[in-house]
Write a protein that holds these residues in place. Sequence first.
Motif, short mmCIF file in Angstrom:
data_model
loop_
_atom_site.label_atom_id
_atom_site.label_comp_id
_atom_site.label_asym_id
_atom_site.label_seq_id
_atom_site.Cartn_x
_atom_site.Cartn_y
_atom_site.Cartn_z
N TYR A 91 0.83 -1.21 0.00
CA TYR A 91 0.00 0.00 0.00
C TYR A 91 0.87 1.26 0.00
CZ TYR A 91 -4.15 -2.88 0.95
OH TYR A 91 -5.17 -3.79 0.89
N ASP A 92 1.96 1.25 0.76
CA ASP A 92 2.85 2.40 0.77
C ASP A 92 3.45 2.63 -0.62
OD1 ASP A 92 2.43 2.90 3.47
OD2 ASP A 92 4.28 1.89 4.11
N LEU A 93 3.77 1.55 -1.31
CA LEU A 93 4.34 1.66 -2.65
C LEU A 93 3.31 2.20 -3.66
CD1 LEU A 93 6.64 1.00 -4.71
CD2 LEU A 93 5.59 -1.27 -4.93
N CYS A 94 2.07 1.74 -3.55
CA CYS A 94 1.06 2.05 -4.56
C CYS A 94 0.32 3.37 -4.34
CB CYS A 94 0.03 0.92 -4.62
SG CYS A 94 0.71 -0.62 -5.27
N PHE A 95 0.31 3.87 -3.12
CA PHE A 95 -0.46 5.07 -2.82
C PHE A 95 0.45 6.21 -2.37
CE2 PHE A 95 -3.43 1.52 -2.13
CZ PHE A 95 -4.35 1.84 -3.12
N ALA A 96 -0.09 7.41 -2.46
CA ALA A 96 0.67 8.60 -2.11
C ALA A 96 1.09 8.59 -0.64
CB ALA A 96 -0.18 9.84 -2.39
N PRO A 97 2.21 9.25 -0.36
CA PRO A 97 2.59 9.40 1.05
C PRO A 97 1.45 10.10 1.80
CG PRO A 97 4.35 10.15 -0.40
CD PRO A 97 3.16 9.87 -1.28
N GLY A 98 1.27 9.72 3.02
CA GLY A 98 0.20 10.32 3.80
C GLY A 98 -1.16 9.69 3.57
N ARG A 99 -1.18 8.51 2.93
CA ARG A 99 -2.46 7.85 2.63
C ARG A 99 -3.30 7.65 3.87
NH1 ARG A 99 -2.19 2.27 3.94
NH2 ARG A 99 -0.06 1.59 4.27
N GLU A 100 -2.66 7.46 5.01
CA GLU A 100 -3.40 7.21 6.23
C GLU A 100 -4.05 8.46 6.80
OE1 GLU A 100 -0.90 4.95 8.84
OE2 GLU A 100 -1.05 3.17 7.58
N ALA A 101 -3.80 9.61 6.19
CA ALA A 101 -4.46 10.85 6.61
C ALA A 101 -5.82 11.01 5.94
CB ALA A 101 -3.57 12.05 6.29
N LEU A 102 -6.14 10.15 4.97
CA LEU A 102 -7.43 10.24 4.28
C LEU A 102 -8.58 9.97 5.24
CD1 LEU A 102 -6.50 8.30 1.02
CD2 LEU A 102 -6.75 10.78 1.28
N SER A 103 -9.72 10.57 4.95
CA SER A 103 -10.88 10.42 5.85
C SER A 103 -11.32 8.97 5.97
CB SER A 103 -12.03 11.29 5.36
OG SER A 103 -12.44 10.91 4.06
N SER A 104 -11.16 8.17 4.93
CA SER A 104 -11.56 6.76 5.02
C SER A 104 -10.77 6.02 6.09
CB SER A 104 -11.42 6.07 3.66
OG SER A 104 -10.10 6.14 3.20
N TYR A 105 -9.55 6.45 6.36
CA TYR A 105 -8.76 5.80 7.41
C TYR A 105 -9.32 6.10 8.80
CZ TYR A 105 -5.27 3.73 4.43
OH TYR A 105 -4.64 2.93 3.51
N ARG A 106 -9.97 7.27 8.98
CA ARG A 106 -10.58 7.56 10.28
C ARG A 106 -11.71 6.57 10.58
NH1 ARG A 106 -6.78 9.69 9.32
NH2 ARG A 106 -6.20 7.83 10.45
N LEU A 107 -12.34 6.06 9.54
CA LEU A 107 -13.40 5.08 9.71
C LEU A 107 -12.84 3.71 10.08
CD1 LEU A 107 -15.54 6.08 6.60
CD2 LEU A 107 -16.02 6.63 9.00
N ARG A 108 -11.56 3.51 9.85
CA ARG A 108 -10.91 2.22 10.10
C ARG A 108 -10.17 2.18 11.43
NH1 ARG A 108 -8.52 3.03 4.28
NH2 ARG A 108 -10.25 2.28 3.03
N ASP A 109 -9.93 3.35 12.03
CA ASP A 109 -9.16 3.42 13.27
C ASP A 109 -9.76 2.51 14.34
OD1 ASP A 109 -7.29 5.22 12.33
OD2 ASP A 109 -8.27 6.98 13.19
N ASP A 110 -8.94 1.63 14.86
CA ASP A 110 -9.32 0.72 15.94
C ASP A 110 -10.50 -0.19 15.60
OD1 ASP A 110 -7.29 1.71 17.66
OD2 ASP A 110 -8.57 3.42 18.14
N VAL A 111 -10.76 -0.37 14.31
CA VAL A 111 -11.80 -1.30 13.85
C VAL A 111 -11.09 -2.38 13.04
CG1 VAL A 111 -13.88 -1.57 12.45
CG2 VAL A 111 -13.53 0.54 13.75
N PRO A 112 -11.24 -3.63 13.42
CA PRO A 112 -10.56 -4.68 12.64
C PRO A 112 -11.22 -4.86 11.27
CG PRO A 112 -11.86 -5.65 14.41
CD PRO A 112 -11.95 -4.16 14.58
N PRO A 113 -10.43 -5.25 10.26
CA PRO A 113 -11.03 -5.56 8.96
C PRO A 113 -12.01 -6.73 9.10
CG PRO A 113 -8.69 -6.11 8.98
CD PRO A 113 -8.99 -5.49 10.30
N VAL A 114 -12.92 -6.84 8.15
CA VAL A 114 -13.91 -7.91 8.19
C VAL A 114 -13.21 -9.25 7.97
CG1 VAL A 114 -16.01 -8.83 7.13
CG2 VAL A 114 -15.73 -6.36 7.41
#
Length: 161
Positions: free
Chosen positions: A19-42
């Motif tokens: 993911y780091d290779l394929c996406f821009a630096p700072g990808r984890e600052a995107l709003s979609s990541y706030r929805l994932r914080d402390d929530v395990p993937p399905v």
Amino acid sequence: MYHLSTETPDDRWEVEALYDLCFAPGREALSSYRLRDDVPPVAGLSHVARDIDGILAGAIRYWPVQIAAQTALLLGPVAVHPTRQGEGLGGELIETSLGQAVQSGWDRVMLVGDAPYYGRFGFQKLPGVIMPPPTNPERVLGRDLKVGAWTGLRGDVMRFG
């Protein structure tokens, strides 16, 4: 030829590096990541694709989210290693995992992405479904996994739980 399998905890850091290779630096600052914080993937829906030598070629993850009183899957990220792009692997990851989502009883899936790319997998703009800012509403897309699952559903996308 690729082998798709369910992502395991042992895959985590290799997938994060992809993911780091394929996406821009700072990808984890995107709003979609706030929805994932402390929530395990399905469980069971996130997948990795490896070539015959076991080298990671692609990955896809899913997270639960809430819209009004309904639950939906949030697809993403999905990534294919740059040296493997153009071989249909992204589409295979999407369709295989969505098939499993249907079998697991999920009704709807959404993502933030490019309509021309995701439209070929049945995703359409979701009017009235609002991702946290600064998300472009034109990029909020969804697909029914059960007929009519998105019909009439409106509201803010919120963190699950």
